[in-house]
Design a protein around this motif. Structure first.
Motif, PDB file in Angstrom:
ATOM      1  N   GLU A 213      45.842  24.746  71.387  1.00 32.58           N
ATOM      2  CA  GLU A 213      44.776  25.379  72.163  1.00 32.58           C
ATOM      3  C   GLU A 213      44.526  26.803  71.674  1.00 32.58           C
ATOM      4  O   GLU A 213      45.466  27.528  71.340  1.00 32.58           O
TER       5      GLU A 213
ATOM      6  N   LYS B  81      46.670  18.347  83.308  1.00 33.41           N
ATOM      7  CA  LYS B  81      46.417  19.079  82.065  1.00 33.41           C
ATOM      8  C   LYS B  81      47.655  18.950  81.193  1.00 33.41           C
ATOM      9  O   LYS B  81      48.752  19.308  81.612  1.00 33.41           O
TER      10      LYS B  81
ATOM     11  N   TYR C 179      34.990  21.493  75.504  1.00 35.95           N
ATOM     12  CA  TYR C 179      35.999  22.197  74.731  1.00 35.95           C
ATOM     13  C   TYR C 179      35.431  23.525  74.246  1.00 35.95           C
ATOM     14  O   TYR C 179      34.279  23.568  73.822  1.00 35.95           O
ATOM     15  N   PRO C 180      36.184  24.587  74.333  1.00 40.75           N
ATOM     16  CA  PRO C 180      37.580  24.687  74.748  1.00 40.75           C
ATOM     17  C   PRO C 180      37.765  25.000  76.231  1.00 40.75           C
ATOM     18  O   PRO C 180      38.862  25.355  76.650  1.00 40.75           O
TER      19      PRO C 180
ATOM     20  N   LEU D 115      39.352  21.978  81.049  1.00 41.19           N
ATOM     21  CA  LEU D 115      40.794  22.197  81.123  1.00 41.19           C
ATOM     22  C   LEU D 115      41.580  21.065  81.758  1.00 41.19           C
ATOM     23  O   LEU D 115      42.811  21.122  81.784  1.00 41.19           O
TER      24      LEU D 115
END
Length: 154
Positions: free
Chosen positions: A52, A46, A25-26, A29
């Motif tokens: 996000e 996803k 993270y981030p 995906l």
């Protein structure tokens, strides 16, 4: 007439994906991978959420998932199945993204969408793989590209 043998396809949950890829993270995906057929094909998933970090700037009044991240998620799906196909042949490898060709973005992806990344191997030579990749939301194509990657032992 004999019934054709049904092929059992593999899957990878988030814990397995984190074993296969170095991303966190981030930048990790993909949430899971379904229908893994060795290193030949797979579908990565996803779940796009408003939480996000890129949505604070892309775009505050109308959040759109960045196209470059769609391409990265395609590459992560392909890279994970390449590493997975090695089985237990030593430590996990790094996967380096090499090329992006013929990328097209068809429709915006927004929070609440679930994106399915369909990757299909078109060529492999030594430690280099090439894939056709298509991103879909609700069965509708939102992006596509040809991508290639190289596996390198860590």
């Amino acid at each position: 007439m004999e019934e054709a043998e049904k092929k059992t396809l593999g899957t990878a949950d988030i814990m397995r994906i984190m074993e296969l890829l170095p991303h966190r993270y981030p930048f990790l995906l993909i949430d899971k991978i379904i229908e893994i057929d060795g290193d030949s094909s797979a579908i990565g998933i996803k779940n796009v959420t408003i939480n996000e970090p890129h949505f604070t700037g892309h775009f505050p009044s109308r959040p759109v998932f960045p196209g470059v991240l769609l391409i990265e998620a395609m590459a992560q799906t392909a890279g994970a199945i390449c590493v997975d196909s090695r089985g237990n042949d030593g430590p996990p490898s790094l996967v380096y993204f090499m090329t992006i060709d013929n990328a097209k973005f068809r429709k915006p992806v927004v929070p609440g969408d679930q994106v399915h990344f369909h990757v299909t191997k078109t060529k492999q030579r030594s430690n280099i793989w090439k894939f056709d990749a298509v991103a879909k939301v609700d069965g509708q194509k939102v992006a596509e590209a040809e991508i290639s990657a190289m596996l390198v032992d860590a």
